[in-house]
Design an enzyme around this catalytic site. Structure first.
Site, PDB file in Angstrom:
ATOM      1  N   HIS A 106      17.155 -32.194  22.397  1.00  0.00           N
ATOM      2  CA  HIS A 106      17.972 -31.453  21.431  1.00  0.00           C
ATOM      3  C   HIS A 106      17.478 -30.100  21.137  1.00  0.00           C
ATOM      4  O   HIS A 106      17.339 -29.561  20.042  1.00  0.00           O
ATOM      5  CB  HIS A 106      17.643 -32.239  20.133  1.00  0.00           C
ATOM      6  N   HIS A 180      24.745 -34.516  14.849  1.00  0.00           N
ATOM      7  CA  HIS A 180      23.783 -35.622  14.822  1.00  0.00           C
ATOM      8  C   HIS A 180      23.900 -36.455  13.499  1.00  0.00           C
ATOM      9  O   HIS A 180      22.826 -37.133  13.014  1.00  0.00           O
ATOM     10  CB  HIS A 180      22.342 -35.313  14.889  1.00  0.00           C
ATOM     11  N   GLU A 317      27.045 -39.317  18.854  1.00  0.00           N
ATOM     12  CA  GLU A 317      26.912 -38.028  19.227  1.00  0.00           C
ATOM     13  C   GLU A 317      27.860 -37.805  20.570  1.00  0.00           C
ATOM     14  O   GLU A 317      27.363 -38.035  21.696  1.00  0.00           O
ATOM     15  CB  GLU A 317      25.472 -37.762  19.644  1.00  0.00           C
TER      16      GLU A 317
HETATM   17  C1  GLA Z   1      18.968 -38.814  19.822  1.00  0.00           C
HETATM   18  C2  GLA Z   1      17.917 -39.584  20.786  1.00  0.00           C
HETATM   19  C3  GLA Z   1      16.959 -40.672  20.120  1.00  0.00           C
HETATM   20  C4  GLA Z   1      16.151 -40.031  18.982  1.00  0.00           C
HETATM   21  C5  GLA Z   1      17.246 -39.354  17.973  1.00  0.00           C
HETATM   22  C6  GLA Z   1      16.542 -38.502  16.843  1.00  0.00           C
HETATM   23  O1  GLA Z   1      19.950 -39.836  19.238  1.00  0.00           O
HETATM   24  O2  GLA Z   1      18.713 -40.245  21.835  1.00  0.00           O
HETATM   25  O3  GLA Z   1      16.091 -40.923  21.044  1.00  0.00           O
HETATM   26  O4  GLA Z   1      15.431 -39.150  19.320  1.00  0.00           O
HETATM   27  O5  GLA Z   1      18.163 -38.333  18.446  1.00  0.00           O
HETATM   28  O6  GLA Z   1      15.578 -39.079  16.353  1.00  0.00           O
END
Ligand code: GLA
Length: 352
Positions: A106, A180, A317
């Site tokens: 991210h 997100h 997402e």
């Molecule tokens: C995304 C990732 C997950 C987790 C979330 C945040 O969705 O795929 O593994 O890290 O972010 O916590």
């Protein structure tokens, strides 16, 4: 559609942060802040017309500044994981923060979810819209290129929250933007989301290793616990022991959307039976990550003073595939000078 601006606090003692309330003529309301472009709340009616807030989050900026697992935030420069935090572009090797075990997640330590965006209320297709912009300087978080990003939030009168992303660069770069938001259509703080019924417009998914890095395969969902081509309760098979679900601690996988071209297509439909709320997700992106809040552990207390426990929210997402900079056969995330990155996603609410 109207937008009201109010103070929300300050970052680093100098950067003012505001909260923008977008309201449509149907009583839907989204509150969005220019800190991380976070969707703080999203209020939509249930089948009796009763409004409810369907996204996880906090009431104050201070609570966000204390840290959180990306609640409602814009994610970038690169949403999802990059193996080992390393990739090579045009023969140049780049090293990013390994902020998720040995991998990059991210956008790094200070991704787009933790910066203060410039905000402007602009004239959009459906009345006012909230335009957020940010310049990510060359080398920020290890990424190449001065990347100029714009994200426009619109709440339309047919109860859809639309997100339009755009970016340009002055050097070859990699870009994969998403949002997100964690949803609970029964209302944030209403417990787990295992009873939500979901359909994903995807015949294939991307299997991962123990670090949640793609193996490179695009695997058919048929006959697996990841087959959501027909509506199924999220919890029906989540503890089936399927190897991929064990690795993900539940669903934490990118699904390959069925699409002919790059037009905006239905990616997912979610129905919450107790309230009758329905959410449809449309996007022009090749994939969508279904994440069922497997790392939520009750340590974060939400807007109504209720702790967000295990699987109390799900995320959809929309994105290009994880680790694409290292997978030449995945759709490219490379952006070159003169090109414009653009992506559209909308979350449409109705009732049944
Ligand atoms: C995304 C990732 C997950 C987790 C979330 C945040 O969705 O795929 O593994 O890290 O972010 O916590």
């Amino acid at each position: 559609m109207t937008i009201v601006k109010q103070d929300f606090g300050c970052v680093d003692g100098e950067k003012p942060v505001h909260l923008y309330t977008l309201k449509n003529s149907n009583g839907c309301e989204a509150r969005i802040t220019n800190y991380g472009g976070i969707v703080v709340s999203l209020t939509v009616p249930d089948r009796t017309g009763k409004p409810g807030d369907v996204v996880l989050g906090f009431n104050t900026l201070e609570e966000y500044l204390k840290g959180h697992p990306y609640f409602g935030a814009i994610i970038g420069r690169y949403g999802n994981r990059i193996a080992q935090g390393k990739f090579t572009l045009d023969g140049v090797a780049y090293t990013l923060a390994a902020n998720n075990n040995e991998n990059h997640l991210h956008g790094g330590l200070k991704g787009f979810d933790k910066v203060v965006w410039q905000a402007e209320i602009v004239e959009g297709q459906d009345g006012d819209a909230l335009a957020l912009s940010y310049l990510s300087k060359d080398g920020e978080e290890g990424y190449p290129g001065n990347l100029s990003v714009k994200v426009v939030y619109t709440l339309s009168d047919d109860n859809q929250l639309r997100i339009d992303y755009a970016a340009t660069t002055d050097k070859p770069a990699v870009v994969n933007l998403t949002n997100h938001a964690y949803f609970n259509l029964a209302g944030e703080g209403s417990g787990d989301i295992l009873g939500h019924e979901i359909m994903l417009n995807a015949n294939r998914f991307i299997p991962v290793n123990a670090g949640l890095i793609p193996t490179g395969e695009l695997r058919p969902v048929k006959g697996t616990s990841l087959d959501f081509t027909k509506p199924v309760a999220i919890g029906a098979r989540i503890d089936s022991g399927d190897e991929q679900l064990r690795l993900g601690r539940g669903y934490d996988h990118c699904f390959v959307l069925n699409r002919e071209d790059s037009s905006v297509t239905l990616a997912a439909r979610v129905y919450e039976p107790t309230t009758g709320r329905v959410m449809e997700v449309y996007t022009d992106q090749p994939g969508v990550q279904l994440y069922t809040g497997n790392f939520l552990d009750g340590s974060k207390v939400g807007k109504r003073g209720i702790a967000y426990g295990y699987r109390n929210g799900f995320c959809l997402e929309t994105q290009h595939f994880p680790d694409s900079p290292n997978k030449a056969h995945f759709p490219t995330t490379v952006l070159r000078p003169g090109q414009t990155y653009s992506s559209h996603t909308s979350y449409r609410f109705s009732v049944r």
